[in-house]
Design a protein around this motif. Structure first.
Motif, PDB file in Angstrom:
ATOM      1  N   ARG A 275       0.833  -1.199   0.000  1.00  0.00           N
ATOM      2  CA  ARG A 275       0.000   0.000   0.000  1.00  0.00           C
ATOM      3  C   ARG A 275       0.876   1.261   0.000  1.00  0.00           C
ATOM      4  O   ARG A 275       0.554   2.256  -0.653  1.00  0.00           O
ATOM      5  CB  ARG A 275      -0.929  -0.016   1.212  1.00  0.00           C
ATOM      6  CG  ARG A 275      -1.957   1.106   1.220  1.00  0.00           C
ATOM      7  CD  ARG A 275      -3.115   0.812   2.163  1.00  0.00           C
ATOM      8  NE  ARG A 275      -2.671   0.424   3.485  1.00  0.00           N
ATOM      9  CZ  ARG A 275      -2.808  -0.794   3.986  1.00  0.00           C
ATOM     10  NH1 ARG A 275      -3.372  -1.746   3.262  1.00  0.00           N
ATOM     11  NH2 ARG A 275      -2.392  -1.078   5.204  1.00  0.00           N
ATOM     12  N   ALA A 276       2.007   1.225   0.716  1.00  0.00           N
ATOM     13  CA  ALA A 276       2.921   2.370   0.736  1.00  0.00           C
ATOM     14  C   ALA A 276       3.485   2.625  -0.660  1.00  0.00           C
ATOM     15  O   ALA A 276       3.656   3.778  -1.067  1.00  0.00           O
ATOM     16  CB  ALA A 276       4.055   2.122   1.729  1.00  0.00           C
ATOM     17  N   ILE A 277       3.779   1.552  -1.404  1.00  0.00           N
ATOM     18  CA  ILE A 277       4.282   1.714  -2.769  1.00  0.00           C
ATOM     19  C   ILE A 277       3.226   2.386  -3.643  1.00  0.00           C
ATOM     20  O   ILE A 277       3.523   3.305  -4.416  1.00  0.00           O
ATOM     21  CB  ILE A 277       4.679   0.343  -3.357  1.00  0.00           C
ATOM     22  CG1 ILE A 277       5.918  -0.210  -2.633  1.00  0.00           C
ATOM     23  CG2 ILE A 277       4.948   0.447  -4.859  1.00  0.00           C
ATOM     24  CD1 ILE A 277       6.298  -1.615  -3.050  1.00  0.00           C
ATOM     25  N   ARG A 278       1.988   1.955  -3.510  1.00  0.00           N
ATOM     26  CA  ARG A 278       0.917   2.505  -4.360  1.00  0.00           C
ATOM     27  C   ARG A 278       0.685   3.985  -4.109  1.00  0.00           C
ATOM     28  O   ARG A 278       0.316   4.724  -5.021  1.00  0.00           O
ATOM     29  CB  ARG A 278      -0.383   1.727  -4.134  1.00  0.00           C
ATOM     30  CG  ARG A 278      -0.310   0.278  -4.604  1.00  0.00           C
ATOM     31  CD  ARG A 278      -1.652  -0.423  -4.507  1.00  0.00           C
ATOM     32  NE  ARG A 278      -1.522  -1.835  -4.814  1.00  0.00           N
ATOM     33  CZ  ARG A 278      -1.516  -2.804  -3.908  1.00  0.00           C
ATOM     34  NH1 ARG A 278      -1.673  -2.500  -2.617  1.00  0.00           N
ATOM     35  NH2 ARG A 278      -1.380  -4.064  -4.264  1.00  0.00           N
ATOM     36  N   PHE A 279       0.874   4.429  -2.863  1.00  0.00           N
ATOM     37  CA  PHE A 279       0.602   5.826  -2.537  1.00  0.00           C
ATOM     38  C   PHE A 279       1.846   6.708  -2.619  1.00  0.00           C
ATOM     39  O   PHE A 279       1.760   7.918  -2.458  1.00  0.00           O
ATOM     40  CB  PHE A 279      -0.022   5.932  -1.144  1.00  0.00           C
ATOM     41  CG  PHE A 279      -1.464   5.518  -1.102  1.00  0.00           C
ATOM     42  CD1 PHE A 279      -2.465   6.391  -1.501  1.00  0.00           C
ATOM     43  CD2 PHE A 279      -1.837   4.251  -0.704  1.00  0.00           C
ATOM     44  CE1 PHE A 279      -3.801   6.011  -1.493  1.00  0.00           C
ATOM     45  CE2 PHE A 279      -3.162   3.854  -0.683  1.00  0.00           C
ATOM     46  CZ  PHE A 279      -4.150   4.739  -1.079  1.00  0.00           C
ATOM     47  N   ALA A 280       3.011   6.114  -2.875  1.00  0.00           N
ATOM     48  CA  ALA A 280       4.235   6.893  -3.006  1.00  0.00           C
ATOM     49  C   ALA A 280       4.311   7.513  -4.396  1.00  0.00           C
ATOM     50  O   ALA A 280       3.605   7.118  -5.326  1.00  0.00           O
ATOM     51  CB  ALA A 280       5.452   6.001  -2.756  1.00  0.00           C
ATOM     52  N   GLU A 281       5.164   8.515  -4.527  1.00  0.00           N
ATOM     53  CA  GLU A 281       5.466   9.090  -5.839  1.00  0.00           C
ATOM     54  C   GLU A 281       6.803   8.555  -6.350  1.00  0.00           C
ATOM     55  O   GLU A 281       6.966   8.298  -7.536  1.00  0.00           O
ATOM     56  CB  GLU A 281       5.499  10.616  -5.736  1.00  0.00           C
ATOM     57  CG  GLU A 281       4.143  11.196  -5.395  1.00  0.00           C
ATOM     58  CD  GLU A 281       4.228  12.619  -4.887  1.00  0.00           C
ATOM     59  OE1 GLU A 281       3.584  13.486  -5.503  1.00  0.00           O
ATOM     60  OE2 GLU A 281       4.937  12.867  -3.898  1.00  0.00           O
ATOM     61  N   VAL A 282       7.758   8.417  -5.440  1.00  0.00           N
ATOM     62  CA  VAL A 282       9.063   7.845  -5.768  1.00  0.00           C
ATOM     63  C   VAL A 282       9.306   6.670  -4.826  1.00  0.00           C
ATOM     64  O   VAL A 282       9.035   6.756  -3.628  1.00  0.00           O
ATOM     65  CB  VAL A 282      10.195   8.885  -5.618  1.00  0.00           C
ATOM     66  CG1 VAL A 282      11.555   8.248  -5.906  1.00  0.00           C
ATOM     67  CG2 VAL A 282       9.961  10.070  -6.540  1.00  0.00           C
TER      68      VAL A 282
END
Length: 463
Positions: A275-282
């Motif tokens: 989920r952190a990957i999906r909401f990250a920009e980089v």
């Protein structure tokens, strides 16, 4: 019409107590999201997690902490307790939770002494007080010396009105008296929001040094670290500033191969990291310099590309291999060969322990964000397209040549290009790869995931 701003946090609360009394459940209820992992197994929370919370018209900062435990110096439990004690020091008030059903335990009494020594306002919550059994045990809570216990149910939301009254009595009325001379006009004319914070997720295999790297970046022991693999469970967000640029860092649990993920808790941790990957920009993919580009590293990179995030590769523990002068060149060649879908991705040597390479890593992250957000004028795209089609025309299908008429950029973040023509559904993968690589080279889209959308339409005058 101006959008109404959320009221700024007026105070900070730390939720403390022994393991498995419902601290993370209460944290999730106050912030209004399921941010913290919750499980019946005690000791799920290890790092302290912060979030913006609200209760009726109150807005405040809340900190979820690891369960207080007696532990020997140097152990993981002792480091967890140190994180909780740091949260107590940083908070302006404490919510001390006990389990109303279990009653007051010797651990509760021991840690109540620690809380009293903090010399900070304490609100005693008797959690899990649903029904008569929980409320019958409230009388024992008075012996903790923390005042009148508030019967509460973090799971069902019971007792929130009493908690609101306690918070208001302790802080809000007092602050309103102190701030009574402040001008309301100044508040309304204040900027609605500050500059955008770049969201960066640090991901990788277990024990790659993600938490150590973040601690070194921000200059404090904010996250729990140690030689044990798999210490981090929650995805913890930390607001930070690099060269006066706001950043929100996300530490994540180590990602193992799917076949090796065991138990409900690890599955929850992995889901939180994804989920952190999906909401990250980089996304910074952190490799271990002593064993780089393992199969799992490539799987994580492929996941980042599928999610359409910008990516930077950080090769951690570089101090252990720095004597190998040709290694960095080899790793960059390996990245080009093994990750063709992210061709040109930056590979930066770093060391979380010795602080090597931190500025180049952040420079690469901001540069990757710029590429990821890049927009290209349609006129430039079609001039390039004309040249690309002349150099290498599309192949013929069933004796009829595929026609590509024009293209435009439909969106950014990641770059998505719409190509218009006929029979585009028959375009070979090799040709779409040719177009993708050409776009990457011509418009300096190195390291960014590129999407192509084929738009086929029948033209009645085409014949």
């Amino acid at each position: 019409m101006r959008r109404k701003r959320q009221a700024p946090a007026s105070f900070t609360l730390a939720i403390v107590g022994r393991p498995n009394v419902g601290k993370s459940t209460l944290f999730n209820r106050l912030v209004g999201k399921k941010l913290a992992l919750v499980d019946d197994q005690p000791g799920v929370t290890r790092d302290r997690r912060e979030g913006d919370a609200s209760l009726a018209d109150l807005s405040f900062r809340v900190i979820d902490t690891a369960g207080l435990e007696e532990a020997k110096s140097g152990t993981l439990e002792a480091r967890m307790r140190a994180q909780t004690e740091a949260a107590i020091r940083n908070a302006q008030a404490l919510l001390f939770l006990i389990d109303a059903r279990a009653g007051v335990t010797p651990s509760d009494k021991s840690f109540a002494q620690l809380v009293r020594k903090s010399d900070k306002p304490v609100i005693l919550l008797a959690n899990k007080a649903e029904g008569r059994a929980g409320r019958d045990a409230l009388g024992d809570a008075y012996e903790l010396g923390l005042g009148e216990p508030i019967p509460f149910s973090a799971e069902h939301g019971e007792g929130q009105a009493d908690l609101y009254d306690a918070l208001r009595a302790a802080f809000v009325d007092q602050e309103r008296e102190e701030d009574s001379d402040a001008s309301e006009d100044e508040s309304e004319n204040a900027e609605e929001s500050g500059p955008h914070a770049l969201k960066i997720a640090i991901v990788g295999r277990p024990n790659a040094g993600k938490s150590t790297l973040i601690n070194t970046l921000i200059g404090e022991e904010r996250l729990l670290t140690g030689p044990e693999a798999g210490i981090t469970r929650d995805s913890i967000s930390i607001d930070w500033s690099w060269r006066d640029k706001p950043v929100r860092l996300f530490d994540t649990a180590g990602l193992r191969r799917k076949a090796r993920v065991e138990g409900k808790l690890e599955k929850l941790s992995v889901a939180d990291a994804l989920r952190a990957i999906r909401f990250a920009e980089v996304v910074i993919l952190l490799l271990d310099a002593t064993i780089p580009f393992e199969k799992q590293d490539l799987s994580i990179a492929d996941l980042v590309e599928r999610e359409g995030r910008a990516m930077v590769i950080g090769v951690n523990k570089w101090d252990l291999v720095s004597q190998d002068h040709g290694l960095l060149k080899k790793l960059r060649e390996d990245a080009e060969r093994l990750l063709p879908q992210m061709r040109g991705v930056s590979v930066i040597p770093v060391s979380g322990l010795s602080s090597k390479g931190l500025d180049p890593l952040m420079e690469a992250a901001f540069a990757a964000s710029d590429v990821w957000s890049k927009r290209i004028p349609t006129a430039q795209l079609n001039r390039w397209l004309t040249s690309a089609l002349s150099s290498h025309p599309p192949p013929a299908v069933s004796g009829r040549r595929i026609k590509i008429r024009y293209m435009t950029q439909a969106k950014a973040r990641p770059p998505l290009f719409a190509i218009f023509g006929n029979q585009l559904d028959a375009l070979p993968t090799s040709y779409t790869r040719y177009l993708t690589n050409g776009l990457r080279e011509a418009f300096d889209l190195q390291g960014a995931p590129i999407r192509l959308s084929m738009r086929t339409s029948d033209n009645p005058f085409d014949k």
